[in-house]
Design a protein around this motif. Structure first.
Motif: not given
Length: 320
Positions: A300-320
């Motif tokens: 990725x060209x922007x590592x910080x943005x990639x990390x934020x997108x990864x963390x938000x994607x993981x959080x969407x997987x949490x059991x509600x």
């Protein structure tokens, strides 16, 4: 027993423990013969007649303490000479051979072991043994430290023994003979604990999006390497996956920690945060982390943005 007339192979990846063994043997040797010469050299420099100079006596002292670092780097033409000296050291020689582990110099190490040269192995402590290391370190500093405080320090500083030993030293100096408790550790290392990659991972496991993103941006702003963040997340979610698989078995917390590969104090955290995750969610999270890890390593060209997108994607997987 006098250290002279002996050889010792100190082998293993934990440099701090290896250095302490070497220092202890040197101290005992110097106590026996204060006038002894101390010769320390990297094995790669043992060429021509250098070995004889390192292990031989001098005009000023008949006793020699010879420390040969990174012994696996010993030149091939010197290997047999070194093995011969180590197998039958002269009475006036204290020989210490240091090997960092791994396959480098395996032929030499095998020959030393075959020659029955004593070996002291310095393996890194398992994750669940780190709190014991910290409390023992405090005892060496002649100060008491509670188990909870030791666990808090490991959580704040991480798994590096040298960093943990230094942290205990700082706390001991500050405690001035009083017991080191959890509040003392938190007061001293609060700022550091907040920016570690493990703190980011803990917030993600807890399913707290606002705290996770705050810690992620704080960690990046303070110079935490992006690969350390993906590594911490990968380790945390692998631990959660193993916990979910093993939590149905009726093991004690200590046995469960040993099987999962985490310090015992982490079991309570895993139990608390496990309600946020299913086995499938953890598997999907690990796949997202693998993608994020590749991105921060150049995909990725922007590592910080990639990390934020990864963390938000993981959080969407949490059991509600």
């Amino acid at each position: 027993m006098s250290p002279f007339g002996t050889a010792l192979l100190v082998s293993g990846p934990e440099a701090l423990l290896a250095q302490r063994i070497v220092a202890d043997v040197k101290a005992r040797a110097l106590a026996a013969h204060p006038e002894a010469d101390v010769n320390q050299i990297n094995a790669a420099e043992l060429e021509d007649s250098m070995l004889a100079e390192v292990v031989g006596g001098s005009l000023f002292s008949s006793h020699i303490i010879a420390v040969i670092d990174d012994v696996g780097a010993c030149p091939p033409q010197v290997v047999d000479q070194l093995v011969a000296v180590a197998a039958n050291p002269p009475e006036e020689l204290c020989l210490l051979l240091v090997h960092p582990g791994g396959v480098k110099g395996k032929g030499l190490i095998d020959k030393l072991k075959k020659a029955k040269v004593p070996v002291s192995t310095v393996a890194a402590p398992k994750p669940w043994e780190l709190t014991k290391f910290v409390t023992e370190e405090a005892k060496l500093r002649k100060v008491r430290m509670s188990g909870d405080a030791a666990a808090e320090l490991v959580s704040a500083v991480g798994n590096d023994l040298r960093a943990l030993a230094a942290a205990v030293g700082q706390l001991a100096d500050d405690a001035e003979g009083k017991e080191i408790d959890v509040n003392h550790v938190r007061r001293y290392f609060a700022g550091r604990a907040e920016v570690t990659s493990f703190a980011v991972a803990d917030a993600v496991l807890a399913g707290n999006a606002s705290v996770a993103m705050e810690r992620l941006r704080w960690a990046l702003d303070t110079g935490t390497a992006t690969v350390l963040i993906t590594s911490a997340l990968a380790g945390s979610f692998r631990g959660m996956g193993r916990y979910l698989e093993a939590s149905g078995s009726r093991m004690s917390d200590a046995d469960l920690a040993r099987q999962i590969g985490v310090p015992p104090f982490k079991i309570k955290d895993l139990a608390k945060t496990s309600r946020n995750w299913s086995v499938g969610g953890v598997a999907d999270a690990i796949r997202l982390i693998a993608t994020g890890d590749a991105e921060v390593k150049g995909a990725a060209t922007d590592a910080a943005f990639a990390l934020e997108r990864m963390v938000l994607g993981i959080l969407q997987l949490r059991r509600r």
